[in-house]
Design an enzyme around this catalytic site. Structure first.
Site, PDB file in Angstrom:
ATOM      1  N   GLU A 259       0.886  -1.161   0.000  1.00 18.24           N
ATOM      2  CA  GLU A 259       0.000   0.000   0.000  1.00 18.24           C
ATOM      3  C   GLU A 259       0.921   1.207   0.000  1.00 18.24           C
ATOM      4  O   GLU A 259       1.584   1.504   0.991  1.00 18.24           O
ATOM      5  CB  GLU A 259      -0.909  -0.020   1.230  1.00 18.24           C
ATOM      6  CG  GLU A 259      -2.163   0.826   1.042  1.00 18.24           C
ATOM      7  CD  GLU A 259      -1.905   2.302   1.218  1.00 18.24           C
ATOM      8  OE1 GLU A 259      -1.814   2.996   0.174  1.00 18.24           O
ATOM      9  OE2 GLU A 259      -1.788   2.760   2.347  1.00 18.24           O
ATOM     10  N   LEU A 260       0.964   1.908  -1.140  1.00 16.26           N
ATOM     11  CA  LEU A 260       2.027   2.874  -1.384  1.00 16.26           C
ATOM     12  C   LEU A 260       1.486   4.307  -1.469  1.00 16.26           C
ATOM     13  O   LEU A 260       0.487   4.630  -0.860  1.00 16.26           O
ATOM     14  CB  LEU A 260       2.776   2.471  -2.652  1.00 16.26           C
ATOM     15  CG  LEU A 260       3.265   1.012  -2.665  1.00 16.26           C
ATOM     16  CD1 LEU A 260       3.954   0.677  -3.975  1.00 16.26           C
ATOM     17  CD2 LEU A 260       4.198   0.750  -1.482  1.00 16.26           C
TER      18      LEU A 260
END
Length: 489
Positions: A259-260
């Site tokens: 999850e960037l």
């Protein structure tokens, strides 16, 4: 061990940390660093940090403890998660103080974190009793089943910006499904993002050896990814760091959930209520100083509404107060550290016209509105991770779709319009993992799938039964028949 906290709390009293191993392979008193309050620079306490050499012992101990936990009846695991959720609620005031002082969160943000943390634990408790497989047909006269089994040890690497939420959403689900966890919070938020969780689960009755707290830097994260006992890595952080994590995990054929970053767009269509849209936009860009992956990073406003929208958003930004959220009632607190402040200011001064803001004192950055930006303006093109709202116009819905989609990121999307169906139709044309019609881009609910596409991550890997089960279990095919069948040899 020193502390300047006003009232040491029973759960997070620093005086007891030296006697708590938190089930790790190292002792907190061996290597420590100061816990610094961004608003004042004061040292609140000292917290342990891990080194890469600590990870092998922690992961090995986790692997040794995990099989017994996986064999523990589901209702026992669920009870631990329920107690953890109750403890987050019962000790919310203590945890709020650390979130405010250590991470710079205003009270509303601190309350949001503890609310979600409790909800994540309660949702995970229900996850423990969810169906773990299905019976499928077979060509042979036998029972054929598909079953989900724990992966073993999960490595969780969480950032500083929402330290409690971004750790607990993986920790709770992984534990509920029968795994052990090695948790690495950002060392800048080791207490509210690590010690708080460790103490909650300790008090909730989690058996020893299942949760290992290892605050540390990128070298510690790399050791977690490459450790042979860690089979799945759940990483939340920047896209740059995520690429490195994915590359290291890929070489070892490990599953890596990412999850960037984000640079989320808010579309304000020509039929929108300008005041309502500006209110949503201000929250979306300035909440928690813009240090949220879902923050509105790009404001796309129909040309007919542009001037009125900029005036309204500018007025809201100018009215906001910035200061120490622990001592004063403010709208924005400090950014996390000087390097983050310098990055924000460099992007603000690299292009565009500042209508308000663009200044700072110490780590307090004023909410900023930028106009006269285009696709090449750094603050429009890149993830700022600060309280900055770049605004540009569009003339048609097709242009709006094109500009919104013209980003390497794809995390969240907001659309403000009087025509909800039109908003849903436009959303279908813009690739993102999350869409909110008639709302801004920041939102999180424990039961909802969460994740982005493109450079924002590997899709919905958190939230909800399906996503969490997929993330933290393996699929096993099992058959059984009354006796061995005939074979030609």
């Amino acid at each position: 061990m020193s502390t300047e906290l006003s009232s040491p709390a029973s759960l997070l009293d620093p005086s007891i940390w030296d006697s708590c191993r938190f089930d790790g392979a190292w002792h907190p008193s061996e290597t420590v660093r100061p816990v610094v309050e961004p608003a004042t620079g004061a040292v609140l306490a000292h917290a342990a940090v891990a080194t890469p050499s600590d990870i092998a012992g922690a992961a090995s101990a986790a692997a040794a403890a995990q099989p017994a936990w996986a064999a523990t009846p589901f209702h026992v695991r669920a009870a631990v998660l329920r107690r953890a959720g109750d403890l987050f609620e019962a000790h919310a005031a203590e945890i709020h103080e650390w979130l405010t002082r250590e991470s710079g969160a205003v009270p509303m943000k601190a309350g949001f974190e503890t609310h979600v943390a409790a909800a994540e634990c309660h949702e995970a408790a229900a996850l423990a009793s969810s169906p773990i497989g299905e019976v499928i047909p077979s060509e042979s006269p036998r029972l054929s089943m598909v079953r989900r089994v724990p992966v073993g040890v999960v490595g969780v690497i969480a950032p500083f910006n929402a330290p409690l939420i971004l750790g607990i959403r993986s920790v709770a689900a992984a534990l509920a499904l029968g795994n052990a966890v090695v948790l690495k919070p950002d060392p800048r938020t080791a207490v509210c993002g690590g010690v708080a969780m460790a103490r909650v689960f300790e008090e909730a009755g989690l058996p020893a050896g299942l949760l290992h707290l290892v605050p540390g830097g990128p070298d510690v994260g790399e050791a977690i990814v490459t450790d042979p006992n860690v089979r799945v890595v759940s990483f939340t952080g920047s896209t740059r760091a995520g690429r490195a994590v994915a590359e290291a995990g890929g070489r070892l054929l490990k599953r890596v959930h990412l999850e960037l970053g984000g640079n989320s767009a808010l579309l304000v269509l020509d039929d929108a209520d300008v005041e309502a849209a500006a209110s949503a936009a201000a929250f979306g860009s300035f909440f928690h100083q813009g240090q949220i992956c879902m923050t509105v990073g790009r404001h796309l406003v129909h040309e007919r509404l542009h001037d009125a929208f900029v005036a309204a958003l500018t007025a809201k930004a100018e009215a906001m107060t910035v200061g120490n959220p622990f001592t004063d009632k403010v709208d924005l607190g400090p950014v996390i550290d000087a390097s983050q402040r310098e990055k924000i200011h460099a992007l603000v001064t690299a292009g565009g016209q500042v209508t308000t803001g663009g200044t700072y004192e110490d780590l307090f950055y004023r909410p900023t509105v930028l106009t006269s930006v285009d696709s090449g303006t750094p603050a429009w093109r890149e993830e700022v991770f600060g309280p900055v709202a770049p605004v540009r116009t569009f003339a048609s819905e097709d242009e709006a779709v094109h500009l919104a989609a013209a980003s390497e990121y794809g995390l969240s999307l907001g659309i403000v319009t009087a025509d909800v169906m039109k908003g849903l139709d436009l959303a279908e044309r813009i690739p993102t993992g999350i869409v909110h019609v008639n709302d801004q881009t920041v939102g999180d609910e424990a039961h909802a799938p969460f994740g982005g596409v493109r450079a924002s991550g590997t899709g919905a890997r958190f939230g909800g039964r399906a996503a969490n089960t997929e993330a933290f279990t393996e699929t096993r095919w099992i058959t059984a028949q009354s006796h061995p069948g005939p074979y030609p040899w």
